[in-house]
Motif scaffolding. Structure first.
Motif, mmCIF file in Angstrom:
data_model
loop_
_atom_site.group_PDB
_atom_site.id
_atom_site.type_symbol
_atom_site.label_atom_id
_atom_site.label_comp_id
_atom_site.label_asym_id
_atom_site.label_seq_id
_atom_site.Cartn_x
_atom_site.Cartn_y
_atom_site.Cartn_z
ATOM 1 N N VAL A 215 0.808 -1.371 0.182
ATOM 2 C CA VAL A 215 0.190 0.005 -0.098
ATOM 3 C C VAL A 215 0.899 1.238 0.020
ATOM 4 O O VAL A 215 2.221 1.411 0.242
ATOM 5 C CB VAL A 215 -0.837 0.041 1.210
ATOM 6 C CG1 VAL A 215 -1.953 -1.177 1.325
ATOM 7 C CG2 VAL A 215 0.050 0.047 2.575
ATOM 8 N N ASN A 216 0.301 2.423 -0.196
ATOM 9 C CA ASN A 216 0.877 3.739 -0.186
ATOM 10 C C ASN A 216 1.162 3.987 1.382
ATOM 11 O O ASN A 216 2.085 4.403 1.932
ATOM 12 C CB ASN A 216 0.315 4.949 -0.660
ATOM 13 C CG ASN A 216 0.209 4.683 -2.323
ATOM 14 O OD1 ASN A 216 0.955 3.786 -2.719
ATOM 15 N ND2 ASN A 216 -0.525 5.420 -3.090
ATOM 16 N N ASN A 217 -0.116 3.954 2.109
ATOM 17 C CA ASN A 217 -0.109 4.456 3.374
ATOM 18 C C ASN A 217 -1.082 3.636 4.361
ATOM 19 O O ASN A 217 -0.566 3.151 5.577
ATOM 20 C CB ASN A 217 -0.764 5.805 3.486
ATOM 21 C CG ASN A 217 0.202 6.828 2.886
ATOM 22 O OD1 ASN A 217 1.484 6.994 3.246
ATOM 23 N ND2 ASN A 217 -0.254 7.511 1.921
ATOM 24 N N THR A 218 -2.270 3.252 3.809
ATOM 25 C CA THR A 218 -3.101 2.448 4.947
ATOM 26 C C THR A 218 -3.786 1.026 4.192
ATOM 27 O O THR A 218 -3.755 0.955 3.177
ATOM 28 C CB THR A 218 -4.440 3.394 5.141
ATOM 29 O OG1 THR A 218 -5.019 3.893 3.989
ATOM 30 C CG2 THR A 218 -3.915 4.765 6.035
ATOM 31 N N ALA A 219 -4.131 0.183 5.285
ATOM 32 C CA ALA A 219 -4.429 -1.090 4.842
ATOM 33 C C ALA A 219 -5.848 -1.127 3.881
ATOM 34 O O ALA A 219 -5.680 -1.885 3.121
ATOM 35 C CB ALA A 219 -4.590 -1.897 6.093
ATOM 36 N N ASP A 220 -6.717 -0.177 4.262
ATOM 37 C CA ASP A 220 -7.953 -0.201 3.626
ATOM 38 C C ASP A 220 -7.720 0.175 2.072
ATOM 39 O O ASP A 220 -8.753 -0.216 1.375
ATOM 40 C CB ASP A 220 -8.901 1.068 4.278
ATOM 41 C CG ASP A 220 -8.344 2.379 4.098
ATOM 42 O OD1 ASP A 220 -7.154 2.617 3.752
ATOM 43 O OD2 ASP A 220 -9.152 3.293 4.506
ATOM 44 N N GLU A 221 -6.293 0.753 1.526
ATOM 45 C CA GLU A 221 -6.259 0.786 0.265
ATOM 46 C C GLU A 221 -6.347 -0.480 -0.669
ATOM 47 O O GLU A 221 -6.640 -0.551 -1.714
ATOM 48 C CB GLU A 221 -4.981 1.575 0.027
ATOM 49 C CG GLU A 221 -4.700 2.904 0.587
ATOM 50 C CD GLU A 221 -3.325 3.317 0.501
ATOM 51 O OE1 GLU A 221 -3.050 4.534 1.084
ATOM 52 O OE2 GLU A 221 -2.516 2.602 -0.030
ATOM 53 N N MET A 222 -6.158 -1.631 0.178
ATOM 54 C CA MET A 222 -6.078 -2.992 -0.513
ATOM 55 C C MET A 222 -7.426 -3.558 -0.566
ATOM 56 O O MET A 222 -7.727 -4.707 -1.554
ATOM 57 C CB MET A 222 -5.249 -3.895 0.219
ATOM 58 C CG MET A 222 -3.856 -3.822 -0.523
ATOM 59 S SD MET A 222 -3.463 -4.340 -2.016
ATOM 60 C CE MET A 222 -4.114 -6.031 -1.949
ATOM 61 N N GLU A 223 -8.479 -3.077 -0.118
ATOM 62 C CA GLU A 223 -9.843 -3.795 0.118
ATOM 63 C C GLU A 223 -10.350 -3.987 -1.436
ATOM 64 O O GLU A 223 -10.951 -5.006 -1.763
ATOM 65 C CB GLU A 223 -10.777 -2.691 0.652
ATOM 66 C CG GLU A 223 -10.548 -2.412 2.148
ATOM 67 C CD GLU A 223 -10.731 -4.034 2.829
ATOM 68 O OE1 GLU A 223 -11.250 -4.669 2.357
ATOM 69 O OE2 GLU A 223 -9.832 -3.974 3.977
ATOM 70 N N PRO A 224 -10.401 -2.762 -2.399
ATOM 71 C CA PRO A 224 -10.586 -3.357 -3.960
ATOM 72 C C PRO A 224 -9.922 -4.217 -4.507
ATOM 73 O O PRO A 224 -10.467 -4.668 -5.621
ATOM 74 C CB PRO A 224 -10.962 -2.013 -4.431
ATOM 75 C CG PRO A 224 -10.594 -0.694 -3.518
ATOM 76 C CD PRO A 224 -9.751 -1.436 -2.442
ATOM 77 N N TYR A 225 -8.891 -4.588 -4.089
ATOM 78 C CA TYR A 225 -7.988 -5.456 -4.821
ATOM 79 C C TYR A 225 -7.528 -6.748 -4.215
ATOM 80 O O TYR A 225 -6.733 -7.716 -4.686
ATOM 81 C CB TYR A 225 -6.542 -4.691 -4.906
ATOM 82 C CG TYR A 225 -6.755 -3.392 -5.829
ATOM 83 C CD1 TYR A 225 -6.918 -3.401 -7.219
ATOM 84 C CD2 TYR A 225 -6.791 -2.220 -5.171
ATOM 85 C CE1 TYR A 225 -7.320 -2.212 -7.834
ATOM 86 C CE2 TYR A 225 -7.295 -1.014 -5.920
ATOM 87 C CZ TYR A 225 -7.526 -1.135 -7.288
ATOM 88 O OH TYR A 225 -7.914 0.006 -8.018
ATOM 89 N N LYS A 259 -2.361 3.461 14.665
ATOM 90 C CA LYS A 259 -1.073 2.865 13.762
ATOM 91 C C LYS A 259 -1.135 1.566 13.717
ATOM 92 O O LYS A 259 -0.925 0.702 12.587
ATOM 93 C CB LYS A 259 -0.169 3.840 13.945
ATOM 94 C CG LYS A 259 1.292 3.691 12.859
ATOM 95 C CD LYS A 259 2.453 4.445 13.230
ATOM 96 C CE LYS A 259 3.526 4.112 12.150
ATOM 97 N NZ LYS A 259 4.624 5.003 12.479
ATOM 98 N N THR A 260 -0.902 1.024 15.020
ATOM 99 C CA THR A 260 -0.564 -0.482 15.333
ATOM 100 C C THR A 260 -1.792 -1.271 14.680
ATOM 101 O O THR A 260 -1.494 -2.406 14.064
ATOM 102 C CB THR A 260 -0.513 -0.878 16.730
ATOM 103 O OG1 THR A 260 0.618 -0.010 17.220
ATOM 104 C CG2 THR A 260 -0.209 -2.008 17.056
ATOM 105 N N ALA A 261 -3.039 -0.544 14.827
ATOM 106 C CA ALA A 261 -4.164 -1.499 14.328
ATOM 107 C C ALA A 261 -4.107 -1.645 12.791
ATOM 108 O O ALA A 261 -4.545 -2.562 12.088
ATOM 109 C CB ALA A 261 -5.429 -0.907 14.890
ATOM 110 N N ASN A 262 -3.554 -0.469 12.058
ATOM 111 C CA ASN A 262 -3.454 -0.436 10.768
ATOM 112 C C ASN A 262 -2.538 -1.520 10.086
ATOM 113 O O ASN A 262 -2.852 -2.287 9.223
ATOM 114 C CB ASN A 262 -2.998 0.752 10.236
ATOM 115 C CG ASN A 262 -2.721 0.835 8.709
ATOM 116 O OD1 ASN A 262 -3.882 1.220 7.810
ATOM 117 N ND2 ASN A 262 -1.427 1.045 8.292
ATOM 118 N N LEU A 263 -1.404 -1.661 10.732
ATOM 119 C CA LEU A 263 -0.369 -2.636 10.686
ATOM 120 C C LEU A 263 -0.936 -4.055 10.791
ATOM 121 O O LEU A 263 -0.715 -4.979 9.822
ATOM 122 C CB LEU A 263 0.856 -2.592 11.385
ATOM 123 C CG LEU A 263 1.974 -3.418 10.994
ATOM 124 C CD1 LEU A 263 2.496 -3.184 9.436
ATOM 125 C CD2 LEU A 263 3.274 -3.033 11.763
#
Length: 417
Positions: A215-225, A259-263
Motif C-alpha cells: 500500500v501507499n499508507n493504509t491497509a484499507d487501500e487494498m480492499e478493492p484489490y 497505527k498499530t491496528a492499521n499494521l
C-alpha cells in the motif's frame, strides 16, 4: 506542509523561475507580430498563475480514490512544468554566463568599434539559439511526462536466467515470479491491474514472491484489490514481506494504537489473499526430498530516512543446514550494507523499492535513471562473487502517476546450476 519553510522556498523559487524563463519567451517571440506576442505573454502568465493557485488548493480536494488520482495527475503536471522551466533556466544561465564573459572580454581586450559590433551580433544570435534550445528541451521533458501517464499499467515480463552451482538438483529449472511495490492506493483501474495478475499467472511460476510496499499508507487501500491478488497461486506457495510504506509512517495517526491496528489489518490482508508474510523469519521450500531456505525480513535500509525494522540475524538463524538461500528484503541498499559483508551464504536477494524512479532510459547496452545517483543497485540483476541481487522495477506507482522508460515489471526468474 504549507506552513513549513520548504513550502515557501518552493513557491518563491517557482515565481523567480517564471520571471527568469519569461526572458526566453520574449527572445523566441521577438520576430512575431505584437498581437501574437501579447497572446503568448498572457498565456504564459495565466498558466503560471494557475499552477501556483492550484498548488495551494490541492489539499482541499475532497478525499477519495478519484480525487486522489486527480491530485496526483495535477501535481505531476505542475511539477513537470517546474522541471521543464528549470531546464530552460539552465540554458539561459549558460547564455548569461557567456554574455558576462563576452562583456568582460570586450571591456578589457577589444578597443575598436568593429570588434564590439561583431560581439553584439553574435550575442543576439547565440542568445536566440540557446533560448530556443532551452524551450525545446523543457518542452520535450514536459511532453514526455504527459506521455508517461499512459504507461502506468503497461506490465512487462522480465525473464532472467540465473545459475548457481550449489543449487540442489531438485530445484533446477525452478521458476520464481517476483512482484514488488504494488502501491494499491495509487490504482484507479481495477481491470488493468487484474490483467497484470493474469499475465503473471500465464508464466506458470513454481513460486511467487512479493518484496514489499503493498500500500501507499493504509491497509484499507487494498480492499478493492484483495480478490484480484488472491488469484495468485503457485505450487510452492506465495510469500511476502513488508516495505517502508506498509508501516503507515507517512500518515498522521490519531494515536499509536490506530497505527498499530492499521499494521495488524495489513497483515490480515496478506493472510486473506493466501500470502505467507515473513516477519524476520525463514521457511524451508521442499521438493523431491531436497530443501532450500527462503528468508524474509521486515524493511531494512542503509538510508537514514527509511526504517530498520528488519532483523536478518533472526531470520538467518537455523539456516546453516540448507545448501541454498534466497532472501527477500525490500530495500536494495541492504545488500551492500549487511548482506554481502555478513552473510556470504545468502545466494540470492530479491528487492524492489526504487521503482527505477519511474523515469529513465533502458535500451540494449545502456540503462540510466536519476535514481542511480541515490541507489547503487536500482534495477535488474547485480552480481558479486557468488552472490546475486535482483531489483524489481515495481508493479505499481506512487507520486508521479505514470512511467517513462522504466515500465512496471513482473519478474520471472529461472534457477539453474
Amino acid at each position: 506542509m504549507r506552513n513549513s519553510p520548504f513550502w515557501w522556498i518552493l513557491v518563491a523559487l517557482m515565481i523567480l523561475l517564471d520571471f527568469y524563463v519569461f526572458q526566453a519567451v520574449k527572445v523566441v517571440t521577438a520576430p512575431a507580430t505584437p498581437r501574437f506576442r501579447s497572446i503568448v505573454y498572457y498565456s504564459y502568465w495565466i498558466v503560471s498563475g494557475l499552477s501556483l493557485v492550484t498548488l495551494f488548493l490541492l489539499p482541499y480536494l475532497a478525499p477519495g480514490p478519484g480525487s486522489r488520482m486527480g491530485r496526483s495527475v495535477v501535481f505531476a503536471i505542475i511539477i513537470g512544468l517546474f522541471f521543464s522551466k528549470l531546464i530552460i533556466a539552465l540554458f539561459l544561465l549558460i547564455d548569461d554566463v557567456r554574455r558576462a564573459i563576452q562583456w568582460l572580454a570586450g571591456k578589457f581586450f577589444f578597443t575598436n568599434t568593429e570588434g564590439a559590433e561583431m560581439q553584439d551580433g553574435e550575442k543576439i544570435s547565440r542568445s536566440a539559439f540557446l533560448s530556443w534550445a532551452g524551450m525545446l528541451a523543457g518542452g520535450g521533458l514536459f511532453s514526455t511526462l504527459i506521455y508517461g501517464f499512459g504507461n502506468k499499467y503497461r506490465y512487462q515480463v522480465k525473464k532472467v536466467a540465473m545459475q548457481f552451482p550449489n543449487l540442489p538438483e531438485a530445484f533446477r529449472g525452478l521458476k520464481i515470479a517476483q512482484l514488488s511495490d504494488i502501491h494499491s492506493g495509487s490504482f484507479t483501474d481495477r481491470a488493468a491491474v487484474a490483467k497484470g495478475v493474469e499475465k503473471l499467472m500465464e508464466q506458470k511460476p513454481d513460486l511467487i514472491l512479493f518484496t514489499g510496499d503493498l500500500v501507499n499508507n493504509t491497509a484499507d487501500e487494498m480492499e478493492p484489490y484483495i480478490e484480484v491478488f488472491s488469484s495468485l497461486r503457485a505450487p510452492l506457495g506465495v510469500y511476502s514481506i513488508l516495505g517502508n510504506h506498509d508501516y503507515g509512517d507517512y500518515v498522521s495517526w490519531e494515536s499509536d494504537a490506530h497505527k498499530t491496528a492499521n499494521l495488524q489489518r495489513l497483515k490480515e490482508v496478506h493472510q486473506a489473499m493466501g500470502w505467507r508474510l515473513l516477519m524476520n523469519e525463514h521457511v524451508p521450500l521442499e521438493k523431491d526430498g531436497q530443501a532450500i531456505a527462503l528468508l524474509g525480513v521486515e524493511n531494512w535500509s542503509a538510508k537514514a530516512r527509511f526504517p530498520k525494522h528488519g532483523d536478518l540475524a533472526k531470520a538467518h538463524a537455523g539456516t546453516g543446514a540448507y545448501p541454498f538461500k534466497i532472501l527477500m528484503s525490500h530495500d536494495p541498499s541492504h545488500w551492500d550494507a549487511q548482506v554481502k559483508p555478513e552473510y556470504p551464504d545468502i545466494d540470492l536477494m530479491l528487492s524492489g523499492h526504487t521503482h527505477g524512479m519511474q523515469f529513465g532510459i533502458e535500451i540494449p547496452g545502456f540503462r540510466w535513471s536519476p535514481v542511480k545517483y541515490i541507489y547503487k543497485q536500482w534495477a535488474g540483476l547485480y552480481e558479486e562473487t557468488a552472490q546475486k541481487l535482483y531489483v524489481n522495477r515495481g508493479y505499481g506507482f506512487i507520486g508521479y502517476p505514470g512511467r517513462v522508460g522504466i515500465l512496471p515489471e513482473i519478474t520471472l526468474i529461472e534457477l539453474n546450476t
